[in-house]
Scaffold this motif. Sequence first.
Motif, short mmCIF file in Angstrom:
data_model
loop_
_atom_site.label_atom_id
_atom_site.label_comp_id
_atom_site.label_asym_id
_atom_site.label_seq_id
_atom_site.Cartn_x
_atom_site.Cartn_y
_atom_site.Cartn_z
N SER A 2 76.87 42.66 -87.14
CA SER A 2 77.68 42.67 -85.92
C SER A 2 76.89 42.12 -84.74
O SER A 2 75.69 42.34 -84.63
CB SER A 2 78.11 44.11 -85.67
OG SER A 2 78.39 44.33 -84.33
N ASN A 3 77.61 41.43 -83.86
CA ASN A 3 76.96 40.87 -82.68
C ASN A 3 77.84 41.13 -81.47
O ASN A 3 78.92 40.56 -81.37
CB ASN A 3 76.72 39.38 -82.86
CG ASN A 3 76.04 38.80 -81.64
OD1 ASN A 3 75.17 39.42 -81.07
ND2 ASN A 3 76.44 37.63 -81.24
N SER A 5 77.42 40.28 -78.32
CA SER A 5 77.39 39.28 -77.28
C SER A 5 77.93 37.94 -77.78
O SER A 5 77.61 37.51 -78.87
CB SER A 5 75.95 39.09 -76.78
OG SER A 5 75.92 38.09 -75.79
N ARG A 6 78.72 37.29 -76.96
CA ARG A 6 79.25 35.97 -77.31
C ARG A 6 78.16 34.92 -77.18
O ARG A 6 78.12 33.97 -77.95
CB ARG A 6 80.42 35.66 -76.39
CG ARG A 6 81.05 34.33 -76.64
CD ARG A 6 82.26 34.14 -75.80
NE ARG A 6 81.94 34.26 -74.39
CZ ARG A 6 82.63 33.67 -73.42
NH1 ARG A 6 83.68 32.97 -73.70
NH2 ARG A 6 82.28 33.83 -72.17
N TRP A 7 77.29 35.03 -76.18
CA TRP A 7 76.20 34.07 -75.96
C TRP A 7 74.90 34.67 -76.45
O TRP A 7 74.52 35.77 -76.04
CB TRP A 7 76.08 33.74 -74.47
CG TRP A 7 77.23 32.96 -73.95
CD1 TRP A 7 78.33 33.46 -73.34
CD2 TRP A 7 77.42 31.55 -74.03
NE1 TRP A 7 79.19 32.43 -73.01
CE2 TRP A 7 78.65 31.24 -73.43
CE3 TRP A 7 76.65 30.50 -74.55
CZ2 TRP A 7 79.13 29.95 -73.33
CZ3 TRP A 7 77.13 29.21 -74.44
CH2 TRP A 7 78.36 28.94 -73.83
N TRP A 39 76.83 25.31 -76.34
CA TRP A 39 75.56 25.81 -75.81
C TRP A 39 75.48 25.55 -74.32
O TRP A 39 76.19 24.71 -73.79
CB TRP A 39 74.38 25.16 -76.54
CG TRP A 39 74.18 23.71 -76.21
CD1 TRP A 39 74.80 22.65 -76.80
CD2 TRP A 39 73.32 23.16 -75.22
NE1 TRP A 39 74.38 21.47 -76.25
CE2 TRP A 39 73.46 21.76 -75.27
CE3 TRP A 39 72.45 23.71 -74.28
CZ2 TRP A 39 72.76 20.90 -74.42
CZ3 TRP A 39 71.75 22.86 -73.45
CH2 TRP A 39 71.91 21.48 -73.52
N ASN A 50 77.04 29.83 -77.88
CA ASN A 50 78.26 30.62 -77.93
C ASN A 50 78.64 30.81 -79.40
O ASN A 50 79.01 29.86 -80.08
CB ASN A 50 79.38 29.89 -77.18
CG ASN A 50 80.64 30.68 -77.09
OD1 ASN A 50 81.10 31.24 -78.08
ND2 ASN A 50 81.24 30.69 -75.92
N VAL A 51 78.55 32.03 -79.89
CA VAL A 51 78.80 32.33 -81.30
C VAL A 51 80.25 32.01 -81.66
O VAL A 51 80.51 31.45 -82.74
CB VAL A 51 78.45 33.79 -81.63
CG1 VAL A 51 78.81 34.12 -83.07
CG2 VAL A 51 76.98 34.06 -81.38
N ASP A 52 81.20 32.31 -80.79
CA ASP A 52 82.61 32.02 -81.08
C ASP A 52 82.83 30.52 -81.26
O ASP A 52 83.52 30.09 -82.19
CB ASP A 52 83.52 32.53 -79.95
CG ASP A 52 83.50 34.04 -79.82
OD1 ASP A 52 83.17 34.74 -80.81
OD2 ASP A 52 83.82 34.53 -78.72
N GLU A 53 82.25 29.71 -80.38
CA GLU A 53 82.40 28.26 -80.48
C GLU A 53 81.65 27.70 -81.69
O GLU A 53 82.11 26.75 -82.32
CB GLU A 53 81.95 27.57 -79.20
CG GLU A 53 82.85 27.84 -78.02
CD GLU A 53 84.26 27.30 -78.20
OE1 GLU A 53 84.46 26.29 -78.91
OE2 GLU A 53 85.18 27.90 -77.63
N GLU A 55 81.33 29.26 -84.50
CA GLU A 55 82.21 29.55 -85.64
C GLU A 55 83.39 28.59 -85.69
O GLU A 55 83.80 28.14 -86.76
CB GLU A 55 82.68 31.00 -85.58
CG GLU A 55 81.56 31.98 -85.89
CD GLU A 55 81.96 33.43 -85.71
OE1 GLU A 55 83.05 33.72 -85.19
OE2 GLU A 55 81.14 34.29 -86.10
N ARG A 56 83.95 28.23 -84.54
CA ARG A 56 85.02 27.23 -84.50
C ARG A 56 84.53 25.89 -85.04
O ARG A 56 85.25 25.20 -85.76
CB ARG A 56 85.56 27.05 -83.08
CG ARG A 56 86.53 28.11 -82.69
CD ARG A 56 87.22 27.74 -81.37
NE ARG A 56 87.90 28.90 -80.86
CZ ARG A 56 87.38 29.80 -80.04
NH1 ARG A 56 86.17 29.65 -79.57
NH2 ARG A 56 88.08 30.84 -79.65
#
Length: 67
Positions: A2-3, A5-7, A39, A50-53, A55-56
């Motif tokens: 689990s993380n 933070s997004r950044w 980034w 950015n972990v979300d980006e 993953e995209r």
Amino acid sequence: MSNPSRWVLINRLAEITGYSEDAVRHKVKNGTWLQGRIWRKAPDGRIFVNVDEFERWVESGRQLAAN
């Protein structure tokens, strides 16, 4: 893993994705990842991803590079 933070810093992204820190830096430097989207540089000069980006980008099957 689990993380919350997004950044995250490069070393943390390497831990959670399996990419080496050098591979992450290479994607930042050569433009594979778009600055400001995947980034960005913090005011202290450190690079965050950015972990979300990220993953995209993985799910897209293509590069999100600046044109």
